[in-house]
Motif scaffolding. Structure first.
Motif, short mmCIF file in Angstrom:
data_model
loop_
_atom_site.label_atom_id
_atom_site.label_comp_id
_atom_site.label_asym_id
_atom_site.label_seq_id
_atom_site.Cartn_x
_atom_site.Cartn_y
_atom_site.Cartn_z
N ARG A 1 -91.33 -61.31 -24.93
CA ARG A 1 -92.14 -60.79 -23.83
C ARG A 1 -92.65 -59.40 -24.16
NH1 ARG A 1 -96.00 -60.94 -21.19
NH2 ARG A 1 -96.05 -60.07 -19.11
N ILE A 2 -91.82 -58.57 -24.77
CA ILE A 2 -92.26 -57.24 -25.18
C ILE A 2 -93.38 -57.36 -26.20
CG2 ILE A 2 -91.56 -55.16 -26.45
CD1 ILE A 2 -88.75 -55.55 -25.14
N ARG A 3 -93.24 -58.29 -27.14
CA ARG A 3 -94.27 -58.50 -28.15
C ARG A 3 -95.61 -58.85 -27.49
NH1 ARG A 3 -92.29 -62.31 -32.31
NH2 ARG A 3 -91.26 -60.45 -33.07
N ARG A 4 -95.57 -59.70 -26.47
CA ARG A 4 -96.81 -60.05 -25.76
C ARG A 4 -97.36 -58.87 -24.99
NH1 ARG A 4 -93.88 -64.89 -24.89
NH2 ARG A 4 -93.38 -64.27 -22.75
N ARG B 1 -91.16 -49.33 -21.08
CA ARG B 1 -91.41 -48.01 -20.49
C ARG B 1 -90.44 -46.97 -21.07
NH1 ARG B 1 -92.08 -51.34 -16.21
NH2 ARG B 1 -89.99 -50.95 -15.36
N ALA B 2 -89.21 -47.37 -21.30
CA ALA B 2 -88.19 -46.42 -21.79
C ALA B 2 -88.32 -46.13 -23.28
CB ALA B 2 -86.80 -46.96 -21.49
N HIS B 3 -88.69 -47.15 -24.07
CA HIS B 3 -88.65 -47.01 -25.53
C HIS B 3 -90.00 -47.13 -26.21
CE1 HIS B 3 -84.27 -46.99 -25.63
NE2 HIS B 3 -84.30 -47.96 -24.75
N GLY B 4 -91.04 -47.46 -25.47
CA GLY B 4 -92.37 -47.59 -26.06
C GLY B 4 -92.38 -48.64 -27.17
N ASP B 5 -92.99 -48.30 -28.28
CA ASP B 5 -93.14 -49.25 -29.39
C ASP B 5 -91.80 -49.65 -30.03
OD1 ASP B 5 -95.86 -49.46 -29.09
OD2 ASP B 5 -96.30 -47.88 -30.54
N LYS B 6 -90.74 -48.93 -29.73
CA LYS B 6 -89.43 -49.26 -30.29
C LYS B 6 -88.66 -50.26 -29.41
CE LYS B 6 -89.08 -45.04 -32.81
NZ LYS B 6 -88.66 -43.67 -32.85
N ALA B 7 -89.24 -50.66 -28.29
CA ALA B 7 -88.56 -51.56 -27.35
C ALA B 7 -88.23 -52.91 -27.99
CB ALA B 7 -89.41 -51.76 -26.10
N GLU B 8 -89.15 -53.43 -28.77
CA GLU B 8 -88.90 -54.73 -29.42
C GLU B 8 -87.70 -54.63 -30.37
OE1 GLU B 8 -91.22 -58.18 -31.95
OE2 GLU B 8 -92.36 -56.48 -31.18
N THR C 1 -89.24 -60.57 -17.55
CA THR C 1 -90.39 -59.66 -17.51
C THR C 1 -89.98 -58.29 -17.00
OG1 THR C 1 -91.90 -61.51 -17.21
CG2 THR C 1 -92.72 -59.34 -16.59
N GLU C 2 -89.12 -58.25 -15.98
CA GLU C 2 -88.66 -56.96 -15.45
C GLU C 2 -87.90 -56.16 -16.51
OE1 GLU C 2 -86.32 -58.00 -12.06
OE2 GLU C 2 -88.07 -58.32 -10.78
N ILE C 3 -87.00 -56.82 -17.20
CA ILE C 3 -86.21 -56.14 -18.23
C ILE C 3 -87.10 -55.70 -19.39
CG2 ILE C 3 -84.37 -56.43 -19.95
CD1 ILE C 3 -83.01 -58.30 -17.90
N ALA C 4 -88.01 -56.57 -19.81
CA ALA C 4 -88.93 -56.23 -20.90
C ALA C 4 -89.79 -55.03 -20.52
CB ALA C 4 -89.81 -57.43 -21.24
N GLY C 5 -90.27 -55.01 -19.29
CA GLY C 5 -91.09 -53.88 -18.83
C GLY C 5 -90.31 -52.58 -18.80
N ALA C 6 -89.07 -52.65 -18.33
CA ALA C 6 -88.24 -51.44 -18.28
C ALA C 6 -87.95 -50.93 -19.69
CB ALA C 6 -86.93 -51.75 -17.55
N LEU C 7 -87.65 -51.84 -20.61
CA LEU C 7 -87.40 -51.42 -21.99
C LEU C 7 -88.65 -50.81 -22.62
CD1 LEU C 7 -85.20 -54.20 -23.61
CD2 LEU C 7 -84.71 -51.78 -23.56
#
Length: 60
Positions: A50-53, A15-22, A7-13
């Motif tokens: 997790r990013i998808r959720r 925040r950094a990449h927005g919709d492109k994080a997935e 969850t921490e890594i998903a949240g950081a990604l």
């Protein structure tokens, strides 16, 4: 990797990449799978899910 770290890594990604994080997580997953590291690829698959959720349902 435990759920909290995922969850921490998903949240950081996110925040950094927005919709492109997935997409970024999927690229990492593919890179590790191609290198033969299925454990790390599985970690990135969990991060991608997790990013998808976090993003929620797609709007139509």
């Amino acid at each position: 990797m435990d759920a909290i770290k995922t969850t921490e890594i998903a949240g950081a990604l996110y925040r950094a990449h927005g919709d492109k994080a997935e997409f970024e997580a999927a690229q990492c997953e593919n890179r590790f799978r191609d290198a033969g590291d299925e454990d790390e690829a599985g970690n990135w698959r969990a991060i991608r899910e997790r990013i998808r959720r976090m993003r929620g349902a797609n709007q139509s």
